[in-house]
Write an enzyme that holds these catalytic residues in place. Structure first.
Site, PDB file in Angstrom:
ATOM      1  N   PRO A  57      51.792  36.121  64.266  1.00 28.70           N
ATOM      2  CA  PRO A  57      52.426  35.658  65.514  1.00 28.70           C
ATOM      3  C   PRO A  57      51.956  35.102  66.885  1.00 28.70           C
ATOM      4  O   PRO A  57      51.480  35.954  67.263  1.00 28.70           O
ATOM      5  CB  PRO A  57      53.615  35.467  65.271  1.00 28.70           C
ATOM      6  CG  PRO A  57      53.912  36.497  63.559  1.00 28.70           C
ATOM      7  CD  PRO A  57      53.093  36.848  64.182  1.00 28.70           C
ATOM      8  N   GLU A  58      51.612  34.561  67.015  1.00 29.42           N
ATOM      9  CA  GLU A  58      51.171  34.330  68.713  1.00 29.42           C
ATOM     10  C   GLU A  58      52.293  33.464  69.673  1.00 29.42           C
ATOM     11  O   GLU A  58      53.039  33.144  69.047  1.00 29.42           O
ATOM     12  CB  GLU A  58      49.836  33.555  68.896  1.00 29.42           C
ATOM     13  CG  GLU A  58      48.917  33.768  68.359  1.00 29.42           C
ATOM     14  CD  GLU A  58      47.356  32.807  67.334  1.00 29.42           C
ATOM     15  OE1 GLU A  58      47.367  32.490  68.704  1.00 29.42           O
ATOM     16  OE2 GLU A  58      46.927  33.607  67.046  1.00 29.42           O
ATOM     17  N   LYS A  79      53.867  37.959  72.974  1.00 27.51           N
ATOM     18  CA  LYS A  79      53.974  38.061  71.609  1.00 27.51           C
ATOM     19  C   LYS A  79      54.945  39.037  71.650  1.00 27.51           C
ATOM     20  O   LYS A  79      55.854  39.173  70.357  1.00 27.51           O
ATOM     21  CB  LYS A  79      53.058  39.081  70.396  1.00 27.51           C
ATOM     22  CG  LYS A  79      51.995  38.073  70.930  1.00 27.51           C
ATOM     23  CD  LYS A  79      50.320  38.380  70.495  1.00 27.51           C
ATOM     24  CE  LYS A  79      49.618  37.428  70.176  1.00 27.51           C
ATOM     25  NZ  LYS A  79      47.950  38.785  69.744  1.00 27.51           N
ATOM     26  N   ARG A 137      37.758  40.491  64.747  1.00 28.98           N
ATOM     27  CA  ARG A 137      38.506  38.818  64.535  1.00 28.98           C
ATOM     28  C   ARG A 137      37.752  38.054  63.958  1.00 28.98           C
ATOM     29  O   ARG A 137      36.788  37.274  65.088  1.00 28.98           O
ATOM     30  CB  ARG A 137      39.991  38.682  65.068  1.00 28.98           C
ATOM     31  CG  ARG A 137      40.691  40.055  65.169  1.00 28.98           C
ATOM     32  CD  ARG A 137      41.640  39.880  64.563  1.00 28.98           C
ATOM     33  NE  ARG A 137      42.337  39.023  63.748  1.00 28.98           N
ATOM     34  CZ  ARG A 137      43.957  38.526  64.798  1.00 28.98           C
ATOM     35  NH1 ARG A 137      44.268  39.117  65.548  1.00 28.98           N
ATOM     36  NH2 ARG A 137      44.511  37.841  64.306  1.00 28.98           N
TER      37      ARG A 137
END
Length: 274
Positions: free
Chosen positions: A5-6, A56, A264
């Protein structure tokens, strides 16, 4: 594929919990971890007075000056349900907060703590955070913080995953912000002008707010709506470049490419971001 989740997703959870729990006494609490068990009695009957996010992390403030900190990391997930409607999941329950109408469940997260509000500023995660995508700063404050020696010699594509640079950014926001700022992922920060760095931060802010308000959509909103009306799936219209490898860039029709930066996946347009 699992996504961490960002900033917008955590801010959305904060808003959802606050809307259902604000200023109503807790009727029950559950903490999975033994070092938090004593807080069940400490917090039962207390009211939540504010819920916010930093980067976050989620911060739930109680009226007796205690604050529950949590970070979902990769696998954590919040559910908010009416009482009696427990989530159907095989995940491991770590936290449950309940008032007279609702229950909030946190599953699978391992980074959870309860602190006094005066100790928040020294928390090991919070103390390292950079500029937050949902906070307000003057142009001078942005440049004075971002355009500094410790960041200047690093790739921008790498920096946008560093929470000490811009807190709340993550993988999909990184690809989208670089695209709309017309910056190549392997450009070093020192190669950019101060105006470009300022524009990059403002783009991160704008996309984060748009994602929060429009369920994760970072594409141009008119374009996204047009694609939706034509029957395109959400995956197809949600982003400008993220997950669109091999498809045509909406701006120049070049093929979107995928690379790995900071281990990533990152998507970009080789022409718009040359």
């Amino acid at each position: 594929m699992m996504r961490m989740p960002e900033g917008p997703e955590i801010k959305k959870v904060a808003q959802s919990i606050e809307r259902r729990f604000l200023n109503t006494p807790l009727t029950a609490l559950f903490f999975k971890f033994s070092f938090l068990k004593s807080y069940e009695e400490e917090l039962e009957g207390q009211s939540i007075v504010r819920v916010d996010s930093k980067g976050k992390a989620l911060l739930i403030h109680f009226n007796n000056d205690w604050v529950m900190y949590s970070h979902n990391q990769l696998y954590g997930k919040w559910f908010i349900k009416k009482n009696g409607q427990d989530p159907k999941t095989n995940r491991d329950l770590r936290v449950k907060l309940q008032n007279k109408d609702y229950s909030a469940f946190l599953y699978s997260a391992s980074d959870i703590d309860v602190l006094h509000k005066d100790d928040l500023a020294q928390h090991s995660y919070l103390v390292k955070l950079g500029l937050d995508v949902f906070d307000s700063y003057t142009d001078k404050e942005v440049i004075d913080y971002l355009y500094t020696k410790k960041f200047l010699n690093r790739w921008v594509g790498n920096l946008l995953l560093d929470q000490e640079f811009i807190a709340g950014m993550g993988n999909y926001l990184r690809s989208e912000a670089l695209f709309f700022s017309k910056i190549h992922p392997y450009e070093k920060l020192k190669a950019l002008s101060k105006e470009q760095v300022l524009n990059l931060y403002r783009t991160c802010q704008r996309l984060s707010l748009q994602s929060l308000e429009h369920r994760g959509v970072t594409n141009d909103l008119k374009r996204a709506e047009g694609l939706k009306q034509k029957g395109f799936s959400r995956r197809k219209y949600r982003h400008a470049v993220f997950t669109r490898v091999g498809e045509n860039c909406y701006a120049c029709r070049a093929k979107i490419e995928k690379i790995n930066v900071a281990s990533r996946r990152l998507y970009y347009c080789p022409r718009c971001q040359s």
